[in-house]
Enzyme design. Structure first.
Site, PDB file in Angstrom:
ATOM      1  N   ASP A   1       0.843  -1.454   0.044  1.00  0.00           N
ATOM      2  CA  ASP A   1       0.142  -0.150   0.117  1.00  0.00           C
ATOM      3  C   ASP A   1       0.819   1.332  -0.043  1.00  0.00           C
ATOM      4  OD1 ASP A   1      -2.804   1.331   0.555  1.00  0.00           O
ATOM      5  OD2 ASP A   1      -1.596   2.258   2.293  1.00  0.00           O
TER       6      ASP A   1
ATOM      7  N   GLU B   1       0.648  -1.292  -5.114  1.00  0.00           N
ATOM      8  CA  GLU B   1      -0.611  -0.123  -5.187  1.00  0.00           C
ATOM      9  C   GLU B   1       0.300   1.206  -5.564  1.00  0.00           C
ATOM     10  OE1 GLU B   1      -3.384   2.709  -3.728  1.00  0.00           O
ATOM     11  OE2 GLU B   1      -1.454   2.444  -2.591  1.00  0.00           O
TER      12      GLU B   1
END
Length: 543
Positions: free
Chosen positions: A271, A313
């Protein structure tokens, strides 16, 4: 392998396995450590070897067997039967045990890859949908325990399905143990973060930094009374950015990754990876060191747990995105998968404009990826839709970049005359005019409006749009990622604001709870639009 290192093994076969992997990935690991940390690289490597040895010795036998299987099938993520499903644990089935009880449903749908949205223990209250992690070694209390997570992972493996979890790399919750110790004045942990005594350096950085959440988290720095300093907080005031220039931070995350891998996590969604490295005078995204850090993390995982894969991501421009799969010295040595955000954006753009010229232009200019990597392709996800469409692409097909982005925001927020979409504006930035969009796939594709009007032709068109979008991601190449509820054409959850911690974030409108009554009833009835979508999607997956 030195004699001292070999002495750490009781079994010669384990020693040989570790030695072979270390010979293969050790040079990549050291090279990336040297690029990021200079003369600190060699002592850091010694520390990482201790972490890796411990993780290797404690890795369960069935996972070691999976490691060997994956080494023989390195293209396992690229197999045509690979289909992903993305869900919040609580909204899908309440708890981890609840998810386990519904695995037959996912099996029947054809799912082989289950991404459970953030479930590691977050800070209490507002927590950015779980992305403000307080403890990487514990599960959110209401979802279950780490043992429940391991049991779910084992059940998934037995069914030929892989568990995917988010690993938040850029920041931790201000309640995390590291941040608590930093606030208390511990110099070791204060060095894990960016804490400035006054506004001099923050103001210098702010000159070139964008705002991620201008509505509810303006600026990139927050004053903290306990720390007596300005803390770097890119996303929210309660999320403290980590200082990855400190090698101790990388060591901590190698330990976390291998711990979770030994619990059965097979894919880590990295992330906010684009934000890891800070450099004055830049937007502090996509810095070269980010790719060295990722290659180092990957090398450690390959040595101990080669069954593990990384998904980046990185919602960035195509020219920047390709580096997260690896170019030049990093070719194919960084992440195994990356989100193809451009495909998603161009799908919605073409649907609104009824024109594929921009779609064709944008995708034809996309750089080729390394052959040992793949794309994560999707129609919708848990996040908002930002109109990442370049002026160069729009100009090439005779459109205005700002004008087209404005049109798309109007169209999907329901403001454009004749629109079929029902969406909400997320994070309007008056300086740039940027307006991102929230909404479920079905509501954005027109089903909500069509059901309200009761016009059969409008319903038919909405169903066809939903299936068209899925046909593209299932045929494009890569891992198609189905967002929970899209297989049932779930509509916007307009009651999201009734939950206080969700009220300020309208992305919860497209995170409804799973409708199991519909899944077992109307979705199986071809006379309903939900049943038509479900049957059509199953046919596409089978094809």
């Amino acid at each position: 392998m030195t004699g001292a290192l070999r002495a750490a093994f009781d079994d010669d076969r384990d020693a040989d396995t570790f030695a072979l992997r270390l010979d293969r990935y050790g040079p990549e690991l050291l090279a990336s450590l040297q690029a990021a940390y200079g003369e600190q690289a060699e002592p850091l490597l010694a520390q990482l070897l201790e972490v890796m040895l411990h993780a290797y010795h404690t890795r369960p036998a069935d996972l070691k067997r999976l490691d060997e299987a994956r080494l023989l099938t390195p293209d396992w993520l690229q197999q045509p039967e690979t289909v992903g499903y993305v869900a919040y644990t609580d909204r899908f089935a309440g708890t981890l045990k609840g998810v386990q009880s519904h695995l037959p449903y996912l099996e029947d749908l054809g799912v082989t890859y289950l991404h459970l949205m953030p479930l590691l223990k977050p800070r209490p209250g507002e927590n950015d949908g779980g992305y403000a992690v307080q403890d990487y070694r514990a599960v959110r209390d209401d979802l279950g325990s780490m043992d429940d997570l391991s049991a779910l992972a084992a059940d998934l493996r037995a069914r030929g399905m892989s568990l995917v979890l988010d690993l938040v790399l850029n920041h931790v919750a201000q309640e995390h143990e590291w941040a608590a110790k930093a606030r208390a004045g511990d110099p070791t942990y204060r060095a894990y973060f960016y804490v400035f005594p006054d506004r001099t350096e923050p103001d210098a950085y702010e000159r070139t930094l964008p705002e991620v959440f201008p509505d509810f988290a303006p600026g990139n720095f927050t004053w903290d009374d306990a720390a007596q300093g300005w803390v770097w907080t890119t996303f929210n005031t309660y999320q403290w950015d980590l200082n990855w220039a400190n090698p101790d931070v990388l060591r901590e995350f190698v330990d976390i990754i291998l711990h979770l891998a030994n619990r059965g996590v097979e894919v880590f969604r990295l992330d906010a990876i684009a934000f890891l490295w800070k450099r004055l005078g830049t937007d502090c995204q996509n810095q070269p060191e980010v790719h060295h850090l990722t290659r180092a993390l990957r090398a450690c995982a390959r040595i101990v747990a080669p069954a593990v894969a990384f998904k980046a991501e990185a919602i960035v421009a195509p020219a920047d995105l390709i580096h997260y799969l690896g170019t030049r010295d990093h070719h194919g040595k960084v992440s195994d998968m990356a989100y193809h955000n451009s495909l998603m954006v161009q799908l919605w753009s073409s649907l609104a404009s009824r024109d594929t010229r921009l779609f064709t232009r944008a995708l034809s200019a996309f750089p080729p990826k390394p052959t040992n990597t793949t794309w994560g392709v999707y129609v919708r996800c848990h996040d908002d839709i930002g109109w990442a469409i370049s002026d160069a692409d729009t100009n090439a097909v005779g459109l205005s970049g700002p004008g087209h982005r404005h049109f798309l925001s109007d169209f999907y927020s329901g403001e454009h005359p004749g629109t079929f979409a029902r969406g909400l504006v997320f994070q309007f930035n008056p300086q740039t005019g940027d307006r991102r969009i929230s909404g479920t796939l079905a509501s954005l594709a027109g089903l909500e409006a069509a059901l309200d009007t009761g016009q059969p032709q409008a319903v038919d068109h909405a169903v066809r749009r939903i299936l068209l979008l899925h046909a593209v991601i299932l045929a494009f190449g890569g891992v198609p990622l189905l967002y929970m509820g899209d297989e049932l054409a779930l509509l916007n959850d307009h009651a999201f604001a009734d939950t206080p911690e969700h009220a300020a974030d309208n992305r919860w409108v497209h995170r409804p709870r799973m409708d199991w009554a519909r899944a077992q009833g109307a979705a199986r009835d071809p006379r309903t639009p939900h049943g038509r979508v479900n049957a059509g999607l199953r046919h596409l997956i089978h094809a």
